[in-house]
Design a protein around this motif. Structure first.
Motif, PDB file in Angstrom:
ATOM      1  N   ASP A  37       0.703  -1.111   0.012  1.00 25.43           N
ATOM      2  CA  ASP A  37      -0.024   0.032  -0.087  1.00 25.43           C
ATOM      3  C   ASP A  37       0.758   1.107   0.035  1.00 25.43           C
ATOM      4  OD1 ASP A  37      -2.521  -1.252  -0.105  1.00 25.43           O
ATOM      5  OD2 ASP A  37      -2.718  -1.337   2.207  1.00 25.43           O
ATOM      6  N   VAL A  38       1.912   1.338   0.854  1.00 25.06           N
ATOM      7  CA  VAL A  38       2.616   2.508   1.002  1.00 25.06           C
ATOM      8  C   VAL A  38       3.505   2.654  -0.364  1.00 25.06           C
ATOM      9  CG1 VAL A  38       4.392   3.701   2.364  1.00 25.06           C
ATOM     10  CG2 VAL A  38       2.444   2.348   3.695  1.00 25.06           C
ATOM     11  N   SER A  60       7.733  11.680  -0.930  1.00 21.11           N
ATOM     12  CA  SER A  60       8.130  12.439  -2.332  1.00 21.11           C
ATOM     13  C   SER A  60       8.926  13.555  -1.924  1.00 21.11           C
ATOM     14  CB  SER A  60       6.841  12.824  -2.990  1.00 21.11           C
ATOM     15  OG  SER A  60       6.245  11.564  -3.595  1.00 21.11           O
ATOM     16  N   GLY A  63      -4.033   9.196  -1.413  1.00 22.45           N
ATOM     17  CA  GLY A  63      -2.830   8.669  -1.039  1.00 22.45           C
ATOM     18  C   GLY A  63      -1.886   9.730  -0.659  1.00 22.45           C
ATOM     19  N   GLU A 115      -6.783   8.902   2.560  1.00 24.01           N
ATOM     20  CA  GLU A 115      -5.605   8.298   2.933  1.00 24.01           C
ATOM     21  C   GLU A 115      -6.449   6.932   3.592  1.00 24.01           C
ATOM     22  OE1 GLU A 115      -2.128   7.856   2.492  1.00 24.01           O
ATOM     23  OE2 GLU A 115      -2.592   6.075   3.639  1.00 24.01           O
ATOM     24  N   ASP A 123     -10.785   4.203   1.364  1.00 24.53           N
ATOM     25  CA  ASP A 123     -10.212   4.016   0.272  1.00 24.53           C
ATOM     26  C   ASP A 123     -10.404   4.757  -0.849  1.00 24.53           C
ATOM     27  OD1 ASP A 123      -9.739   2.446  -1.913  1.00 24.53           O
ATOM     28  OD2 ASP A 123      -9.889   0.442  -0.686  1.00 24.53           O
ATOM     29  N   ALA A 124      -9.420   4.928  -1.617  1.00 25.75           N
ATOM     30  CA  ALA A 124      -9.694   5.930  -2.762  1.00 25.75           C
ATOM     31  C   ALA A 124     -10.670   5.486  -3.816  1.00 25.75           C
ATOM     32  CB  ALA A 124      -8.267   6.087  -3.595  1.00 25.75           C
ATOM     33  N   GLY A 165      -1.187   9.891  -5.572  1.00 26.72           N
ATOM     34  CA  GLY A 165       0.148   9.198  -4.752  1.00 26.72           C
ATOM     35  C   GLY A 165      -0.203   7.683  -4.830  1.00 26.72           C
TER      36      GLY A 165
END
Ligand SMILES: C[S@@+](CC[C@H](N)C(=O)[O-])C[C@H]1O[C@@H](n2cnc3c(N)ncnc32)[C@H](O)[C@@H]1O
Length: 199
Positions: free
Chosen positions: A20-21, A27, A51, A75, A97-98, A118
């Motif tokens: 997931d990460v 960044s 994210g 997130e 969840d996106a 992201g």
């Protein structure tokens, strides 16, 4: 948050859920700037960040918005979501969840001007009908812009190429930044503008 603390927290979360990460560190500044670049300097845009992690891109979006518009940061990781809510009280932080976002925007009668992702996009197959990116494109304004984080090492691999081809099918214009070598891992940013009416 000091960048070293941020980096340590991020590495810990990566160790907990590597899929997931997806990256070892938050960044780097040039990547954050490229991801947030389509945020307009005027008006009251709706910016949706997917994210958001520890908030390095969130911070850049806040800087560009300068108090205007609306900013939704989504997130999945509960610890990142809690940190974001604490750090950015003016941001609408959603621990979710996106995949829920397109329906959520539709239910609230909203269209996003900018979507910043992201997300590890390999986790969202283009073969799904409709794909997450297709549903997102359908939840954006006609002049909307979408940015997606990508990694240099995998950008010529099949799944990344399929995602890029998918973006070309969904948007009128797609560009890719130069590689940012000082990111961990080296990264690129794909920017797609003007969703096609039917995706
Ligand atoms: C590569 S990190 C990017 C973090 C941050 N945007 C940055 O650039 O430093 C990916 C982030 O997406 C989050 N994520 C992964 N799958 C997700 C999902 N389905 N919905 C929402 N967030 C997700 C991870 O928890 C992680 O914080």
């Amino acid at each position: 948050m000091p960048r070293t603390t941020d980096a340590l927290t991020f590495a810990l979360e990566f160790a907990r859920s590597p899929w997931d990460v997806a990256s070892l560190a938050p960044s780097a500044p040039p990547v954050c700037r490229a991801l947030a670049l389509p945020v307009p300097e005027t008006g009251d845009p709706l910016v949706v960040e997917l994210g958001a992690g520890s908030g390095v891109v969130t911070q850049e979006v806040r800087r560009r918005l300068g108090g205007r518009g609306r900013h939704l940061a989504v997130e999945l990781n509960p610890r990142f979501a809690a940190t974001l809510a604490e750090r950015f009280p003016d941001v609408d932080v959603l621990h979710a969840d996106a995949r829920q976002v397109p329906d959520l925007l539709r239910d609230r009668g909203l269209q996003a001007d900018v979507v910043i992702s992201g997300l590890p996009w390999a986790a969202f197959p283009t073969g799904d009908a409709p794909s997450l990116h297709q549903r997102l494109a359908g939840a954006m304004t006609a002049h909307g812009a979408f940015t997606q984080l990508g990694y240099a090492a995998t950008r010529r691999a099949g799944p990344a190429r399929a995602h890029l081809a998918h973006l070309h099918a969904l948007f009128e214009e797609v560009t890719t930044s130069r590689t940012v070598w000082r990111n961990l891992p080296p990264a690129v940013v794909h920017t797609a503008r003007r969703p096609r009416p039917c995706g």
